[in-house]
Structures are given as structure tokens and as C-alpha cells.
Enzyme design. Sequence first.
Site, PDB file in Angstrom:
ATOM      1  N   HIS A 160     -13.811  18.442 -39.158  1.00 42.66           N
ATOM      2  CA  HIS A 160     -13.218  19.145 -37.616  1.00 42.66           C
ATOM      3  C   HIS A 160     -12.173  20.135 -38.122  1.00 42.66           C
ATOM      4  CE1 HIS A 160     -16.415  17.272 -35.180  1.00 42.66           C
ATOM      5  NE2 HIS A 160     -15.834  16.146 -35.647  1.00 42.66           N
ATOM      6  N   ASP A 196     -22.997  14.492 -40.452  1.00 40.57           N
ATOM      7  CA  ASP A 196     -22.304  13.800 -39.357  1.00 40.57           C
ATOM      8  C   ASP A 196     -22.801  14.267 -38.048  1.00 40.57           C
ATOM      9  OD1 ASP A 196     -19.126  12.630 -38.735  1.00 40.57           O
ATOM     10  OD2 ASP A 196     -19.931  13.958 -37.278  1.00 40.57           O
ATOM     11  N   HIS A 198     -21.515  15.112 -35.381  1.00 40.16           N
ATOM     12  CA  HIS A 198     -20.778  16.208 -34.740  1.00 40.16           C
ATOM     13  C   HIS A 198     -20.814  17.544 -35.580  1.00 40.16           C
ATOM     14  CE1 HIS A 198     -19.119  12.350 -33.336  1.00 40.16           C
ATOM     15  NE2 HIS A 198     -18.932  13.018 -32.122  1.00 40.16           N
ATOM     16  N   ASP A 285     -22.670   8.536 -37.710  1.00 42.89           N
ATOM     17  CA  ASP A 285     -22.643   8.374 -36.308  1.00 42.89           C
ATOM     18  C   ASP A 285     -23.843   9.046 -35.639  1.00 42.89           C
ATOM     19  OD1 ASP A 285     -21.720  10.892 -37.207  1.00 42.89           O
ATOM     20  OD2 ASP A 285     -19.817  10.827 -36.027  1.00 42.89           O
TER      21      ASP A 285
HETATM   22  N1  Q9C Z   1     -17.223  11.148 -25.495  1.00 41.02           N
HETATM   23  C1  Q9C Z   1     -15.961  12.507 -36.319  1.00 41.02           C
HETATM   24  O1  Q9C Z   1     -16.964  11.904 -36.373  1.00 41.02           O
HETATM   25  N2  Q9C Z   1     -14.281  12.509 -29.243  1.00 41.02           N
HETATM   26  N3  Q9C Z   1     -15.148  12.965 -35.461  1.00 41.02           N
HETATM   27  C2  Q9C Z   1     -15.756  12.277 -28.611  1.00 41.02           C
HETATM   28  C3  Q9C Z   1     -16.957  11.372 -26.990  1.00 41.02           C
HETATM   29  C4  Q9C Z   1     -14.361  13.231 -30.544  1.00 41.02           C
HETATM   30  C5  Q9C Z   1     -15.585  12.744 -33.983  1.00 41.02           C
HETATM   31  C6  Q9C Z   1     -15.670  11.938 -27.259  1.00 41.02           C
HETATM   32  C7  Q9C Z   1     -15.136  12.779 -31.503  1.00 41.02           C
HETATM   33  C8  Q9C Z   1     -14.972  13.214 -33.130  1.00 41.02           C
HETATM   34  C9  Q9C Z   1     -15.375  12.890 -37.586  1.00 41.02           C
HETATM   35 ZN    ZN Z   2     -18.692  12.759 -35.996  1.00 41.73          ZN
END
Ligand code: Q9C
Ligand code: ZN
Length: 343
Positions: A160, A196, A198, A285
Site C-alpha cells: 500500500h 494479496d 487488497h 488475506d
Molecule cells: N474493515 C494489507 O493487507 N483496513 N493491508 C481494513 C477493514 C486496512 C490491509 C479495514 C487494511 C489494510 C497489507
Molecule cells: Zn491485504
Amino acid sequence: MLTIYSADHKLQDGKFELIDGQLMPPFERPQRAENVLARVREVGLGEVRGPDDFGLDPVRRVHDADFVAFLRTAHDEWRAAHGATDALPLNWPCRGFRQTIPESIDGRLGYYSFDAGTPITAGTWRAITSSANVALTGAKQLKDGGDRAVFSLCRPPGHHAARDLYAGYCFFNNVAVAAQWLRDRGAARVAILDVDYHHGNGTQMIFYDRADVLFVSLHGHPAQEYPFFLGYEDETGEGDGEGFNVNVPMRWGTAWDTYSRALDDGIARIAGYGPEVLLVSLGVDTFKNDPISKFRLESGDYTEIGRRVAALDLPTLFVMEGGYAIDEIGINTVNLLAGFEAA
Ligand code: Q9C
Ligand code: ZN
């Protein structure tokens, strides 16, 4: 397969993240990497080695110098202003605001971030420099050691983070730092496959106008999922980079049937590009029991992802990203790596 790991990751141990309207213990916590390491040892994946120190020059090849300098002193400045708590931003230069860098630490936290879920702690600087070194050591081993594949067990994650932005538990973009390092040492074309859950917005942003790094990301649809403001299919690159950014957003509830077709398409794009080396942003994830995500992959599916990635027949650096189902993170991550090894 060689694993690169440093215990310095434990220095990133935030007290809270702001999530669903509550301050909660962070999902991104030290036990994640410890469970992955334990599983690497349990299955005998291979040797585990510590990182070399590459200094900050390779980090500054993808991050702005002022951003790196900000992260280095951020917690000291925060502590001087507010005491020894975790540093979290509370407002941002959104639409219509100036992009002038403020003097105050509170203002600079907002300037250099895009969420309030990523605490800067007393140990963050050491943890993130070490995590970048873990990625770089893996890249060096791939290049000089001639290994077929290396696993960089990075923590904190990185995908990110953009040139001058941190968020999503990410500070330095480890996979981008490693990709640029490989480019700087003669790899003409580098591909990054981001699995991933995201969207890897930071990696996309860093390489968006470049043809020398192909970025392919499979992820939760930004209309429904974090990071919300990037990751649509029509983001295909710009300028020289037109055609070298591939996003495959998928809706909540996506399981193996849909996911595996997207994976095959992504892999075909990479094969057509003809890279000299492949980097995989390895988040798990996408797992059905992940507490913050909404795909439905099963543990056995990760083995098959590894097999299909191996079919590209490229030197491959796996770089750890997300995955928050703490009891299964080791099994799922190492299933993917072992699936690759067995192929
Ligand atoms: N309701 C990585 O997997 N917040 N970052 C999510 C969910 C941020 C994930 C909130 C998630 C970041 C590297
Ligand atoms: Zn992620």
C-alpha cells in the site's frame, strides 16, 4: 526454498488501529510473522537466514527523500509533542486543500498517509528498514545465488505504500524496492504479481508510467473494499507505462472458480511480457476465514496458486504482504511456497 527473516519485525507492535468505529488491537501484529516462520520450519521448507544491510539508497530509489526522513524521526517528534503513545494521523489534505507540507508532526502525519489504521511506534523505523532489507536480501540471493526462488518473510508489509505515502499497515514498499534493485542491476523487465486481497495501490502508483515493470494485481473490488480509491480495471498505466498495469478486481464472496480464472489470465499476461524475473506480493488475506476480508479461498487453493505461478518458469521472489487469519496464516503461506517448489 531459502527464507529470509529478521526478528526486528517484532519492533512494530502497535497498540491500536482505528477500525469499524473502534480502537482495536491491530490485526497486523507480530504473531503473524512468527506463525509463518514456525510453519516454514515445521515443513522443512529450507534454510532460514537473516538479512544483509543495504542502507537507505535502494529505499530512496522508490520513495522520496523527504518521506524517508519523515518516517525516521516521526515517532521522536510525536513523543516530544504528545508522549509515548502510538502516532496516528487525524486529518488529510483531501479535495480542495493545499499540498503544502506542514511543520507540525500532526500535520505531517496527515500529509504522508491515507488512513488512520497504521500506527507509527517507537520501533517502527527499525522494523521497516529491516523489512526492506529482508526483501533486498532475497533479491540479491536470486540474482547472485542463482536460486530458483526465495521467500522474503517481510513484516511490516509494503504494497500500500507509495513514493511518499504510508497506510494499510505499510511504510516502505518492500516489493517495489526489490523490483527497482533488480532493475538497477541489469534485469531489463521485471513483473510483479500481487495476490494479496487488497489492491496494491502503492506498487501501482510507483510503476504506473513505466514499461520496465509490469504490475498485475488480483484483489477485492475497490467499490467494496479497501483501499477504495484505486484498483479498477480501467487503470492500465499512463505514458510509457500504458498497457503495463493490470487490475483484476473481484466482488465479495469470490471463491476458487472465479479466482483461478483471474489468476490464469494474470499469469498469461506475465508470460506474454517476457520478464527476466518475477516478484510475488504474497498476501493470504483471500482466505475464507480472514477476519477483515471477504473472499473464500481454502487452504488447498494456495498450493494450486503456487503450482500455477511455477509454470511461468521464472526466477521468483516471494515477498510477504497481508493475511490476518492468525491460526492459518502459516499453513496458507507455506502451502503456496511448497506448491511452487513441488511443481
Ligand atoms: N474493515 C494489507 O493487507 N483496513 N493491508 C481494513 C477493514 C486496512 C490491509 C479495514 C487494511 C489494510 C497489507
Ligand atoms: Zn491485504
